[in-house]
Design a protein around this motif. Structure first.
Motif, PDB file in Angstrom:
ATOM      1  N   ASN A 123      52.318   8.688  -2.103  1.00  9.87           N
ATOM      2  CA  ASN A 123      52.188   9.600  -3.229  1.00  9.87           C
ATOM      3  C   ASN A 123      53.011   8.615  -4.240  1.00  9.87           C
ATOM      4  OD1 ASN A 123      51.566  11.988  -2.570  1.00  9.87           O
ATOM      5  ND2 ASN A 123      53.743  12.739  -1.892  1.00  9.87           N
ATOM      6  N   GLN A 153      50.018   6.346  -4.910  1.00  8.90           N
ATOM      7  CA  GLN A 153      48.857   6.886  -5.899  1.00  8.90           C
ATOM      8  C   GLN A 153      49.523   6.956  -7.254  1.00  8.90           C
ATOM      9  OE1 GLN A 153      48.741  11.125  -5.358  1.00  8.90           O
ATOM     10  NE2 GLN A 153      46.552  11.178  -5.250  1.00  8.90           N
ATOM     11  N   GLN A 154      50.636   7.446  -7.567  1.00 11.59           N
ATOM     12  CA  GLN A 154      51.152   7.548  -8.732  1.00 11.59           C
ATOM     13  C   GLN A 154      51.020   6.443  -9.832  1.00 11.59           C
ATOM     14  OE1 GLN A 154      51.663  11.010  -9.873  1.00 11.59           O
ATOM     15  NE2 GLN A 154      51.534  10.228 -11.911  1.00 11.59           N
ATOM     16  N   TYR A 197      43.431  11.648  -0.919  1.00  5.47           N
ATOM     17  CA  TYR A 197      44.228  10.921  -1.629  1.00  5.47           C
ATOM     18  C   TYR A 197      43.548  10.055  -2.757  1.00  5.47           C
ATOM     19  CZ  TYR A 197      48.897  11.829   0.198  1.00  5.47           C
ATOM     20  OH  TYR A 197      50.017  12.490   0.295  1.00  5.47           O
ATOM     21  N   THR A 199      43.250  10.635  -6.681  1.00  3.54           N
ATOM     22  CA  THR A 199      43.317   9.449  -7.580  1.00  3.54           C
ATOM     23  C   THR A 199      42.538   9.332  -8.551  1.00  3.54           C
ATOM     24  OG1 THR A 199      44.840   8.310  -5.660  1.00  3.54           O
ATOM     25  CG2 THR A 199      44.154   7.173  -7.571  1.00  3.54           C
ATOM     26  N   ASN A 251      57.707  13.946  -8.423  1.00  2.94           N
ATOM     27  CA  ASN A 251      56.981  13.202  -7.515  1.00  2.94           C
ATOM     28  C   ASN A 251      57.666  13.573  -6.262  1.00  2.94           C
ATOM     29  OD1 ASN A 251      54.772  12.548  -9.064  1.00  2.94           O
ATOM     30  ND2 ASN A 251      55.637  10.419  -9.282  1.00  2.94           N
ATOM     31  N   SER A 280      60.108   6.204  -5.310  1.00  2.00           N
ATOM     32  CA  SER A 280      59.810   6.583  -3.674  1.00  2.00           C
ATOM     33  C   SER A 280      60.630   5.920  -2.820  1.00  2.00           C
ATOM     34  CB  SER A 280      58.228   5.969  -3.763  1.00  2.00           C
ATOM     35  OG  SER A 280      57.318   7.038  -4.728  1.00  2.00           O
TER      36      SER A 280
END
Length: 450
Positions: A59, A62-63, A117, A121, A260, A385
């Protein structure tokens, strides 16, 4: 008096009916998948585990990728909406949301989750934040400047109402049907928009139809560069737009980081399930409906956008601290209640940007500042993250599973400090005052030349 203003504001929503209906359906369809995705992704990538570092890292990656591309895509989409019209741009970007969920509706194995994913994206690069930015520009085309604060607050209120409905559907609909229903609703949105939505912006016909492909590409790149440069100049030359861009960047840096990792943190720390996720999200969004649709339009004429923005930022600080330091599951619900107030931030921000921009520059200003927010979307996961995964693991240096969320609250504190220094401008009022001055000076100039 306030009731009369409210009635006038509601009449200002009439030109937006065919915009708001598909947008609300789109937000309902997207939101109903949020609480389910946590379990689906963890079950696919980390079977039988409640904490999955792989999902948190993916995640974050991706972000980060989305944030990098959003820095360029949002300003460009805003400029395309100014040049080619709001409707065709909205049709393209709103259609991209169908494909990622189609993968999960087809299959939820590891390979299909990775495909999800990738498609998500791409979809986020094209549609995240840009859908609302172009919608705000559409509203600015058809709504008088004095009614924009009211209309923008109702638009963000409809976002919250749609999220509540989406979470209610997720709460009671069996999980195996959620993605199928979501896809059906997402498909209805561009179809409705194509049939019923009317264009507002008129653009000049293209003059390069007989040019070669290489000439068109070079011309397009050059035009995009000049447009982005012009948008940057618009923001830099305005003290208000410069200030609100810093406020938005810092706020987005903290809030994106929290969003997130929040659901994964709640599952690891308190064992939350899909139903509890839905309840938390409903608490936040239901309160947002009341604050944005009922409270904000009444309070805004009394105190102005700056005060409302500061109140919302203070609530976001409390929201982050209570989540990060939560010692029991009920504290999470208490923290969610602050969403009633921090929901003020977005409509106040849109109104400040809109008032400080001319009608011809709405898309450029909204898009450029959204691009600045995208930089925050790119930077935030780089820290959040790994920090979240670390403090949720057994190797954490001390017992504070929400430490990363506490760190994110520092960004909101800085955003609040910058908002206190903000001096909002009203472009239309300044322009009107300038016209009045010129009208008063005109007879003097005529008499002196006579």
């Amino acid at each position: 008096m306030l009731l009369k203003k409210g009635g006038d504001g509601l009449r200002g929503l009439r030109p937006l009916v065919h915009l708001l209906i598909p947008l609300c359906v789109h937000w309902i369809a997207a939101e109903m998948t949020v609480s389910v995705l946590v379990d689906v992704l963890i079950d696919a990538l980390c079977p039988s585990d409640t904490t999955c570092s792989e999902v948190i890292y993916i995640n974050g990656i991706q972000q980060t990728i989305v944030g990098v591309f959003l820095m360029f895509s949002i300003p460009i989409i805003g400029q395309l909406a100014d040049e080619y019209g709001r409707k065709p741009v909205l049709l393209v970007i709103i259609s991209t949301s169908v494909f990622p969920f189609a993968m999960l509706a087809w299959n939820q194995s590891r390979g299909f989750v990775y495909a999800y994913y990738v498609l998500q994206t791409i979809s986020n690069i094209l549609s995240q934040r840009s859908i609302f930015c172009v919608s705000v520009a559409y509203a600015a085309d058809v709504v008088e400047p004095g009614k924009r604060a009211f209309v923008f607050s109702w638009m963000t209120g409809f976002v919250s109402a749609s999220h509540v409905l989406g979470n209610l559907v997720a709460r009671f609909l069996p999980e195996k049907y959620i993605f199928d229903v979501s896809i059906a609703l997402l498909l209805c949105c561009p179809i409705y928009m194509y049939v019923f939505l009317h264009e507002t912006d008129k653009y000049a016909p293209r003059q390069d139809q007989d040019s070669t492909w290489s000439t068109r590409i070079l011309s397009g790149v050059s035009k995009r560069y000049r447009s982005m440069r012009d948008a940057a100049i618009i923001v830099i030359r305005s003290q208000t737009l410069r200030g609100i861009s810093i406020v938005s960047f810092l706020y987005q840096l903290g809030m994106t980081g929290i969003s997130n990792v929040l659901l994964y943190y709640l599952e690891a720390a308190f064992g939350f399930t899909k139903n509890q996720f839905s309840e938390i999200l409903i608490v936040v969004e239901a309160g947002s409906i009341v604050s944005q649709i009922l409270v904000l339009p009444l309070v805004n004429p009394l105190v102005g956008e700056k005060v409302i923005l500061c109140i919302g930022l203070l609530a976001s600080i409390a929201y982050a601290l209570f989540y990060g330091l939560a010692w029991a599951s009920w504290v999470a619900y208490l923290s969610a209640s602050f969403g009633v107030v921090y929901a003020f931030v977005d409509p106040a921000t849109y109104t400040i940007i809109s008032k400080a921009s001319s009608s011809a520059d709405q898309g450029k200003a909204q898009g450029f500042i959204a691009g600045i927010q995208a930089i925050a979307n790119f930077l935030s996961p780089l820290a959040m993250s790994p920090l979240t995964a670390w403090f949720l693991s057994d190797s954490a240096p001390f017992n504070c599973k929400g430490f990363s969320i506490v760190c994110a609250s520092v960004c909101m504190v800085l955003s609040f400090a910058c908002a206190c220094l903000l001096k909002p401008e009203d472009w239309s009022r300044q322009n009107s005052d300038q016209d009045n001055i010129e009208d008063q000076e005109a007879p003097l100039l005529c008499s002196s030349t006579g």
